[in-house]
Design an enzyme around this catalytic site. Structure first.
Site, mmCIF file in Angstrom:
data_model
loop_
_atom_site.group_PDB
_atom_site.id
_atom_site.type_symbol
_atom_site.label_atom_id
_atom_site.label_comp_id
_atom_site.label_asym_id
_atom_site.label_seq_id
_atom_site.Cartn_x
_atom_site.Cartn_y
_atom_site.Cartn_z
ATOM 1 N N HIS A 236 -9.349 1.375 5.476
ATOM 2 C CA HIS A 236 -8.045 1.539 6.126
ATOM 3 C C HIS A 236 -8.211 2.500 7.303
ATOM 4 O O HIS A 236 -8.984 3.452 7.233
ATOM 5 C CB HIS A 236 -7.018 2.090 5.123
ATOM 6 C CG HIS A 236 -5.614 1.983 5.629
ATOM 7 N ND1 HIS A 236 -5.111 2.867 6.563
ATOM 8 C CD2 HIS A 236 -4.626 1.094 5.375
ATOM 9 C CE1 HIS A 236 -3.863 2.513 6.848
ATOM 10 N NE2 HIS A 236 -3.547 1.443 6.140
ATOM 11 N N LYS B 124 0.118 4.228 -0.133
ATOM 12 C CA LYS B 124 -0.511 5.392 0.534
ATOM 13 C C LYS B 124 -0.319 6.632 -0.352
ATOM 14 O O LYS B 124 -0.349 6.501 -1.577
ATOM 15 C CB LYS B 124 0.060 5.567 1.942
ATOM 16 C CG LYS B 124 -0.050 4.272 2.761
ATOM 17 C CD LYS B 124 0.207 4.445 4.220
ATOM 18 C CE LYS B 124 0.030 3.100 4.917
ATOM 19 N NZ LYS B 124 0.154 3.185 6.361
ATOM 20 N N GLU C 25 -4.898 -4.726 10.899
ATOM 21 C CA GLU C 25 -3.799 -3.772 11.103
ATOM 22 C C GLU C 25 -4.031 -3.023 12.412
ATOM 23 O O GLU C 25 -4.797 -2.049 12.450
ATOM 24 C CB GLU C 25 -3.770 -2.750 9.961
ATOM 25 C CG GLU C 25 -3.599 -3.353 8.594
ATOM 26 C CD GLU C 25 -3.070 -2.332 7.584
ATOM 27 O OE1 GLU C 25 -1.969 -2.555 7.077
ATOM 28 O OE2 GLU C 25 -3.743 -1.322 7.336
ATOM 29 N N ASN D 230 0.878 -1.174 0.000
ATOM 30 C CA ASN D 230 0.000 0.000 0.000
ATOM 31 C C ASN D 230 0.917 1.226 0.000
ATOM 32 O O ASN D 230 1.531 1.543 1.018
ATOM 33 C CB ASN D 230 -0.877 -0.042 1.269
ATOM 34 C CG ASN D 230 -1.690 1.223 1.451
ATOM 35 O OD1 ASN D 230 -1.742 2.088 0.561
ATOM 36 N ND2 ASN D 230 -2.321 1.353 2.606
ATOM 37 N N GLU E 147 -6.461 4.828 8.285
ATOM 38 C CA GLU E 147 -6.173 6.229 7.962
ATOM 39 C C GLU E 147 -7.389 6.906 7.329
ATOM 40 O O GLU E 147 -7.524 8.132 7.388
ATOM 41 C CB GLU E 147 -4.937 6.303 7.051
ATOM 42 C CG GLU E 147 -3.670 6.045 7.862
ATOM 43 C CD GLU E 147 -2.519 5.438 7.092
ATOM 44 O OE1 GLU E 147 -2.530 5.473 5.846
ATOM 45 O OE2 GLU E 147 -1.603 4.905 7.749
ATOM 46 N N GLY F 236 3.216 2.192 10.883
ATOM 47 C CA GLY F 236 4.225 3.231 10.711
ATOM 48 C C GLY F 236 5.002 3.554 11.972
ATOM 49 O O GLY F 236 5.699 4.567 12.040
ATOM 50 N N SER G 264 3.950 -2.154 10.282
ATOM 51 C CA SER G 264 5.410 -2.239 10.456
ATOM 52 C C SER G 264 5.983 -3.598 10.054
ATOM 53 O O SER G 264 6.926 -4.083 10.685
ATOM 54 C CB SER G 264 5.814 -1.887 11.898
ATOM 55 O OG SER G 264 5.450 -0.544 12.186
HETATM 56 P P1 13P Z 1 3.407 0.378 7.628
HETATM 57 O O1 13P Z 1 3.867 -0.917 6.983
HETATM 58 O O2 13P Z 1 4.119 1.576 7.109
HETATM 59 O O3 13P Z 1 3.379 0.277 9.119
HETATM 60 O O4 13P Z 1 1.874 0.573 7.154
HETATM 61 C C1 13P Z 1 0.992 -0.466 7.311
HETATM 62 C C2 13P Z 1 -0.272 -0.113 6.606
HETATM 63 O O5 13P Z 1 -1.008 0.747 7.036
HETATM 64 C C3 13P Z 1 -0.555 -0.807 5.333
HETATM 65 O O6 13P Z 1 -1.858 -0.544 4.909
#
Ligand code: 13P
Length: 253
Positions: A93, A12, A164, A10, A95, A170, A210
């Site tokens: 997601h 983002k 997640e 992803n 976010e 992150g 992560s």
């Molecule tokens: P990270 O791998 O950067 O922690 O992000 C995970 C994520 O949100 C994937 O959708």
């Protein structure tokens, strides 16, 4: 038959056309590692370009509108992303849930629209640190999924779930293998209740938060973990494909 591990990047809100070389490199490596199914979800602006560059990997979107067309300034519909070459869409997601107030109901509406438009879906779920520390993580995720999952007959092929934990995204922190195993086992039970024995067993449940080459082997070797949804580490083809390699090593043969 057990499905291949599914490793999804992803991107983002990262990437311009300069990143197409990374997508090409991921695709070339994926052609050599057929034990693993590899996918990338670049930003909308790159879906078509990535789709044209690759042969092996799946290309998807990170969100979609629940509406097929019309006066929705700034939105992107399922027919649009499908036309650009997307075969799947990531929905719900954290976010988007946290940043834009997306509810379970909206995630479900988007999932229905995506499936109707011929896309597969990755439905995300996950708890905050506060919820985990209160001992309510599994109950929270169960409620979230019950209300977000679309209803369909052939979910095994079309639906993927991504767990997640928000506090692991992150941050460099990952859930313990025991916590991941417990959560994924709860999710499997819920999927079987929702979709029946056969289809519910086929839905892949990814872990995200992560995931790096260093921890991928342990995480992907955990029972009921069918792959990974990778953020930061998917921005480099080399790092991302090292995660895919670790996934391949968990498969026999
Ligand atoms: P990270 O791998 O950067 O922690 O992000 C995970 C994520 O949100 C994937 O959708």
């Amino acid at each position: 038959m057990a499905q291949r591990p599914y490793i999804v990047g992803n991107w983002k809100m990262n990437g311009t056309r300069a990143m197409l070389s990374e997508a090409r490199a991921v695709d070339r490596a994926a052609q050599r590692h057929m034990k693993v199914e590899v996918a990338l979800a670049p930003p909308y602006t790159l879906i078509h370009a990535v789709h044209r560059e690759v042969e092996q990997i799946w290309v998807g979107a990170q969100d979609c509108s629940p509406n097929p067309d019309g006066a929705h300034t700034g939105d992107i519909s399922v027919p649009m992303i499908a036309d650009a070459g997307a075969k799947f869409v990531i929905l719900g997601h954290s976010e988007r849930r946290q940043g834009y107030g997306e509810t379970n109901e909206l995630v479900r509406e988007k999932a229905d629209a995506a499936l109707e438009g011929g896309l597969r879906v990755i439905i995300c779920c996950g708890e905050t640190l506060e919820t985990r520390e209160a001992g309510k993580a599994e109950a929270f995720v169960a409620e979230q999924l019950k209300a977000s999952l679309p209803k369909l007959e052939d979910a095994g092929e079309k639906v993927t779930v991504a767990y997640e934990p928000i506090w692991a995204i992150g941050t460099g922190k990952t859930a313990t293998v025991d916590d991941i195993a417990a959560m994924h086992s709860m999710i499997r039970t819920l999927l079987i209740e929702t979709y029946g024995e056969e289809q519910g067993a086929e839905v892949r449940v990814l872990y995200g938060g992560s995931v790096k080459p260093e921890n991928a082997g342990e995480i992907l070797g955990t029972p009921e973990v069918g792959g990974a949804l990778v953020g930061g580490a998917s921005l480099s083809a080399e790092t991302f494909m090292n995660i895919a390699l670790a996934a391949g090593d968990t498969v026999e043969g």
